[in-house]
Design a protein around this motif. Structure first.
Motif, mmCIF file in Angstrom:
data_model
loop_
_atom_site.group_PDB
_atom_site.id
_atom_site.type_symbol
_atom_site.label_atom_id
_atom_site.label_comp_id
_atom_site.label_asym_id
_atom_site.label_seq_id
_atom_site.Cartn_x
_atom_site.Cartn_y
_atom_site.Cartn_z
ATOM 1 N N THR A 10 0.844 -1.189 0.000
ATOM 2 C CA THR A 10 0.000 0.000 0.000
ATOM 3 C C THR A 10 0.880 1.240 0.000
ATOM 4 O O THR A 10 1.755 1.387 0.858
ATOM 5 C CB THR A 10 -0.926 0.016 1.229
ATOM 6 O OG1 THR A 10 -1.692 -1.191 1.254
ATOM 7 C CG2 THR A 10 -1.870 1.211 1.169
ATOM 8 N N VAL A 12 1.132 5.698 -0.861
ATOM 9 C CA VAL A 12 0.452 6.972 -1.110
ATOM 10 C C VAL A 12 1.390 7.818 -1.951
ATOM 11 O O VAL A 12 2.622 7.740 -1.822
ATOM 12 C CB VAL A 12 0.090 7.708 0.200
ATOM 13 C CG1 VAL A 12 -0.982 6.957 0.964
ATOM 14 C CG2 VAL A 12 1.310 7.928 1.073
ATOM 15 N N ASP A 16 0.330 14.015 -2.730
ATOM 16 C CA ASP A 16 -1.031 14.035 -2.191
ATOM 17 C C ASP A 16 -0.998 14.380 -0.706
ATOM 18 O O ASP A 16 -0.129 13.941 0.028
ATOM 19 C CB ASP A 16 -1.719 12.684 -2.375
ATOM 20 C CG ASP A 16 -2.032 12.404 -3.836
ATOM 21 O OD1 ASP A 16 -1.867 13.343 -4.644
ATOM 22 O OD2 ASP A 16 -2.422 11.274 -4.161
ATOM 23 N N ALA A 20 -5.412 11.345 1.056
ATOM 24 C CA ALA A 20 -5.133 10.863 -0.289
ATOM 25 C C ALA A 20 -5.509 9.389 -0.408
ATOM 26 O O ALA A 20 -5.447 8.627 0.549
ATOM 27 C CB ALA A 20 -3.658 11.059 -0.616
ATOM 28 N N SER A 21 -5.896 9.006 -1.619
ATOM 29 C CA SER A 21 -6.254 7.622 -1.867
ATOM 30 C C SER A 21 -5.018 6.737 -1.797
ATOM 31 O O SER A 21 -3.931 7.124 -2.229
ATOM 32 C CB SER A 21 -6.910 7.484 -3.247
ATOM 33 O OG SER A 21 -8.104 8.231 -3.312
ATOM 34 N N ALA A 22 -5.183 5.557 -1.253
ATOM 35 C CA ALA A 22 -4.080 4.599 -1.188
ATOM 36 C C ALA A 22 -3.982 3.864 -2.521
ATOM 37 O O ALA A 22 -4.988 3.539 -3.156
ATOM 38 C CB ALA A 22 -4.309 3.620 -0.055
ATOM 39 N N VAL A 23 -2.770 3.607 -2.948
ATOM 40 C CA VAL A 23 -2.503 2.888 -4.182
ATOM 41 C C VAL A 23 -1.990 1.506 -3.832
ATOM 42 O O VAL A 23 -1.030 1.371 -3.066
ATOM 43 C CB VAL A 23 -1.465 3.631 -5.052
ATOM 44 C CG1 VAL A 23 -1.122 2.812 -6.294
ATOM 45 C CG2 VAL A 23 -1.968 5.010 -5.422
ATOM 46 N N THR A 24 -2.627 0.481 -4.369
ATOM 47 C CA THR A 24 -2.171 -0.888 -4.149
ATOM 48 C C THR A 24 -1.205 -1.272 -5.262
ATOM 49 O O THR A 24 -1.455 -1.011 -6.436
ATOM 50 C CB THR A 24 -3.356 -1.864 -4.126
ATOM 51 O OG1 THR A 24 -4.270 -1.483 -3.098
ATOM 52 C CG2 THR A 24 -2.883 -3.287 -3.867
ATOM 53 N N SER A 49 -4.377 5.136 -9.813
ATOM 54 C CA SER A 49 -5.583 5.908 -9.501
ATOM 55 C C SER A 49 -6.091 5.652 -8.092
ATOM 56 O O SER A 49 -6.788 6.479 -7.507
ATOM 57 C CB SER A 49 -6.684 5.582 -10.515
ATOM 58 O OG SER A 49 -7.083 4.216 -10.400
ATOM 59 N N GLY A 50 -5.779 4.493 -7.547
ATOM 60 C CA GLY A 50 -6.283 4.149 -6.222
ATOM 61 C C GLY A 50 -7.711 3.636 -6.233
ATOM 62 O O GLY A 50 -8.280 3.397 -5.164
ATOM 63 N N THR A 51 -8.282 3.442 -7.394
ATOM 64 C CA THR A 51 -9.650 2.930 -7.468
ATOM 65 C C THR A 51 -9.676 1.441 -7.142
ATOM 66 O O THR A 51 -8.654 0.745 -7.224
ATOM 67 C CB THR A 51 -10.235 3.156 -8.872
ATOM 68 O OG1 THR A 51 -9.372 2.541 -9.848
ATOM 69 C CG2 THR A 51 -10.337 4.646 -9.176
#
Length: 321
Positions: A10, A12, A16, A20-24, A49-51
């Motif tokens: 994980t 960030v 950001d 901020a959205s976490a990126v896997t 994108s972190g989606t």
């Protein structure tokens, strides 16, 4: 990189801010056997994108400014040599969390952490919890010669002093189970929801945190300053120093270093060294005899001549079982 779980990392993005959205991400094959640990600054490609369902790849690990290591035991080795575990990369500060009571303080464990911090070139900070149950005088007196920075924490304290010392830094929290570390993390980062354990009747804590995780501290009202990050680590029963040379162990006891000037060449500074100048140094009142005893217990533990649990004991601590 803020967390790792079963081969998924994980992250960030550096630009950001809070929330901020976490990126896997997963490791790219070209990294080979290079380890990726919490605190690493990495290069990502792919979907950042972190989606939900998105997966990036870690293709680069930036040079580390510091590496905090430990071994499970002092003499733990493999066929390849010393077995090291990287606790976290790029930390600025090691926050050594110790309860003043329930469980009692273990200055031997704190000494181990200080050795690891100085070896990693990370600044130490002593955080004494449960200050409502006992005073800090005995512990602070033990470290008086080091001028070790410290902070006292009570259940009703506002933690502003601690937040000041954490601001703008990446701080690793380490401590025995049951000292209140997870409770402290939850107070600093209310959304963290770290599991909180209990202390048994014999003064041993139950392990609660199971993996290291980096948490961004909430912004402080009225300031745009960086509040910093904390890294919560699993509660440990030992902080092995097999990766630290005997010479480097001494530097974890700066109050004893000058006393070794009068030692003969190749002095091991153990109690068996008849000409070790440290005994005279302590006898002259230049250092606390408890500090010399702790240093020698660590040396004996590293050599396999003593139980590391006994080396972790501090004033008033119960014997290891």
């Amino acid at each position: 990189m803020i967390a790792v779980d079963r081969g998924r990392y994980t992250c960030v993005l550096a630009d950001d801010g809070p929330g901020a959205s976490a990126v896997t991400a997963m490791r790219a094959r070209e990294l080979g056997r290079k380890s990726v640990v919490v605190g690493d600054r990495v290069g990502l490609v792919g979907d950042t994108s972190g989606t939900a369902g998105a997966l990036a790849r870690i293709v680069r690990i930036a040079e580390r400014t510091s590496v905090l290591r430990r071994t499970a035991d002092d003499d733990e080795t493999t066929a390849e040599g010393k077995l090291e575990r990287v606790v976290v990369a790029n930390a600025d500060q090691l926050v050594i969390v110790s309860a003043l009571a329930d469980p009692p303080p273990r200055t031997g464990f704190v000494d181990r952490c200080l050795v690891a911090a100085y070896d990693a070139d990370v600044e130490p900070l002593l955080c004494l919890t449960k200050a409502d149950l006992a005073g800090p005088e005995q512990v602070l007196g033990y470290y008086a010669e080091l001028e070790l920075p410290y902070v006292l924490v009570r259940p009703d304290s506002d933690l502003d002093g601690l937040r000041d010392l954490l601001a703008g830094r990446v701080s690793v929290l380490v401590g025995h189970s049951g000292v209140g570390k997870s409770t402290l993390v939850n107070r600093l980062v209310p959304d963290a929801a770290r599991a909180v354990g209990r202390v048994s009747a014999i003064g041993r804590g139950r392990h609660t945190s199971t993996s290291a995780v980096a948490l961004r501290l909430p912004p402080r009202p009225g300031t745009d300053a960086d509040p910093g990050w904390i890294v919560d680590t699993p509660g440990v029963r030992s902080f092995g120093l097999a990766h630290v040379s005997a010479a480097s162990v001494l530097h974890g006891f700066p109050d004893l270093v000058e006393g070794t000037v009068g030692c003969p060449a190749n002095c091991q500074h153990t109690a068996d060294e008849a000409d070790c100048a440290l005994d005279a140094w302590v006898a002259a009142g230049r250092a606390d005899p408890r500090r010399l005893a702790s240093y020698r217990r660590l040396l004996a533990s590293r050599a396999g001549d003593a139980d590391p649990r006994e080396a972790d004991r501090g004033p008033g601590a119960p014997p290891a079982a």
